[in-house]
Scaffold this motif. Structure first.
Motif, PDB file in Angstrom:
ATOM      1  N   TYR A  49       0.853  -1.186   0.000  1.00 19.63           N
ATOM      2  CA  TYR A  49       0.000   0.000   0.000  1.00 19.63           C
ATOM      3  C   TYR A  49       0.895   1.244   0.000  1.00 19.63           C
ATOM      4  O   TYR A  49       1.677   1.450   0.933  1.00 19.63           O
ATOM      5  N   SER A  51       0.882   5.108   0.263  1.00 24.14           N
ATOM      6  CA  SER A  51       0.035   6.233   0.652  1.00 24.14           C
ATOM      7  C   SER A  51       0.493   7.517  -0.043  1.00 24.14           C
ATOM      8  O   SER A  51       1.591   7.584  -0.606  1.00 24.14           O
ATOM      9  N   THR A 291      -7.200  13.534  -2.055  1.00 23.85           N
ATOM     10  CA  THR A 291      -7.723  13.406  -0.693  1.00 23.85           C
ATOM     11  C   THR A 291      -6.791  12.495   0.108  1.00 23.85           C
ATOM     12  O   THR A 291      -6.128  11.623  -0.460  1.00 23.85           O
ATOM     13  N   PRO A 292      -6.740  12.684   1.439  1.00 19.42           N
ATOM     14  CA  PRO A 292      -5.769  11.939   2.257  1.00 19.42           C
ATOM     15  C   PRO A 292      -5.912  10.422   2.199  1.00 19.42           C
ATOM     16  O   PRO A 292      -4.941   9.700   2.453  1.00 19.42           O
ATOM     17  N   ASP A 293      -7.099   9.927   1.881  1.00 15.02           N
ATOM     18  CA  ASP A 293      -7.309   8.477   1.888  1.00 15.02           C
ATOM     19  C   ASP A 293      -6.883   7.805   0.593  1.00 15.02           C
ATOM     20  O   ASP A 293      -6.865   6.570   0.505  1.00 15.02           O
ATOM     21  N   GLN A 294      -6.513   8.566  -0.421  1.00 10.85           N
ATOM     22  CA  GLN A 294      -6.129   7.970  -1.691  1.00 10.85           C
ATOM     23  C   GLN A 294      -4.795   7.235  -1.560  1.00 10.85           C
ATOM     24  O   GLN A 294      -3.887   7.699  -0.874  1.00 10.85           O
ATOM     25  N   GLN A 295      -4.693   6.110  -2.245  1.00 13.18           N
ATOM     26  CA  GLN A 295      -3.456   5.335  -2.200  1.00 13.18           C
ATOM     27  C   GLN A 295      -3.334   4.492  -3.465  1.00 13.18           C
ATOM     28  O   GLN A 295      -4.273   4.357  -4.246  1.00 13.18           O
TER      29      GLN A 295
END
Length: 312
Positions: A49, A51, A291-295
């Protein structure tokens, strides 16, 4: 935070089974081969993952990099070809001319650019004679004067306006054509798998260069990305010859085609190595926000073709 889901759960589908501890010591064999040259065995290897903050340049994450890029770019563009953003290219010049036109037509865009220039790039503008009387501490006067000169339609001030426009283009080009991210690097450490399983996978592989090889091992998988950019990623495992390339489109499952590896590569990966991922920025889609949750999620698997040799 980066996370690894290291999986190596070999299974001989519908033929035999290996428990979670990879303990094959209770199986009695005498150089038995399971399957034949037409057999295929697929094995999960790792899921990585990546980030947003791990895609960065000099510690500045990709969101911050493109937050500024979005200011320098004309708003009407739905897609930006980052590979064509080269100093002095026709593509770059067209974008910058569109930016200047938008600044003249849109108070919001002019304010965005003026604020950015004051915050980060005011020194070269203060060297322009028409602005040189302004202190580098006088924010309000700088912004007021900059906007007035940029918007003026007086022939006598046209040369000054041209100087300001030229410096805006210079600063925008300097930023946009230098957009990049550093290589992403992970130490995957030693994968907890017994040597007997590694031997089973590796010992009957056809040697490198074998014509029409039947007993082979390949790494393959897929990559998904929620980031509003397309990328080209060229991962490789350090200290091995295993490397591959994949184009990553946002919102899609992107296939990693099979790349062959041999016994020494497999043993090095299992013993522990780094995955290094050079990243090339391709296209940017300004209409979608970071956005912060994109990965980015990278799923890697192995496929063993040909029989599995058991010599335990």
């Amino acid at each position: 935070m980066r996370k690894f889901l290291l999986l190596f759960l070999p299974a001989v589908f519908a033929i035999s089974c290996i428990d979670n501890a990879y303990d094959l010591s209770d199986i009695n064999t005498d150089d038995v081969t399971i399957g034949d040259e037409e057999s295929e065995f697929r094995l999960p290897l790792a899921t990585v993952y990546v980030s947003m903050n791990e895609l960065n340049e000099g510690g500045i994450d990709i969101k911050a990099l493109f937050d500024e890029a979005k200011i320098w770019l004309p708003t009407a563009r739905a897609e930006i070809d980052l590979k064509q953003l080269l100093p002095g290219s026709a593509y770059t010049d067209t974008l910058l001319d569109e930016l200047l036109d938008e600044m003249a037509a849109s108070e919001a865009k002019l304010t965005q650019i003026t604020d950015l220039i004051w915050a980060k790039y005011r020194e070269p503008f203060l060297d322009i004679p028409a602005l040189s009387h302004i202190s580098d501490k006088d924010e309000a006067l700088f912004k007021k004067t900059f906007k007035e000169l940029f918007l003026n339609e007086t022939a006598l001030l046209e040369a000054i306006k041209d100087q300001i426009k030229a410096e805006v283009k210079n600063q925008a080009q300097g930023y946009l054509t230098e957009l990049k991210v550093d290589d992403v690097k992970y130490d995957i450490g030693k994968i907890d798998i017994g040597s007997d399983v590694v031997d089973m996978l590796a010992e009957n592989l056809d040697p490198e260069g074998t014509a029409n090889a039947k007993n082979t091992l390949h790494i393959y998988g897929e990559i998904t990305s929620a980031l509003p950019i397309s990328l080209e990623i060229d991962p490789y495992f350090a200290s091995t010859d295993v490397r591959f390339s994949v184009r990553v489109e946002p919102g899609k499952t992107n296939t990693i085609t099979g790349t062959q590896l041999f016994e020494s590569d497999l043993r090095q990966i299992i013993d522990g190595t780094d995955i290094v991922m050079p990243v090339t920025l391709d296209k940017y889609f300004p209409g979608t926000d970071f956005t912060p949750d994109q990965q980015i999620v990278i799923s890697l698997r192995l496929i063993k073709r040909g029989g599995l040799k058991l010599n335990l």
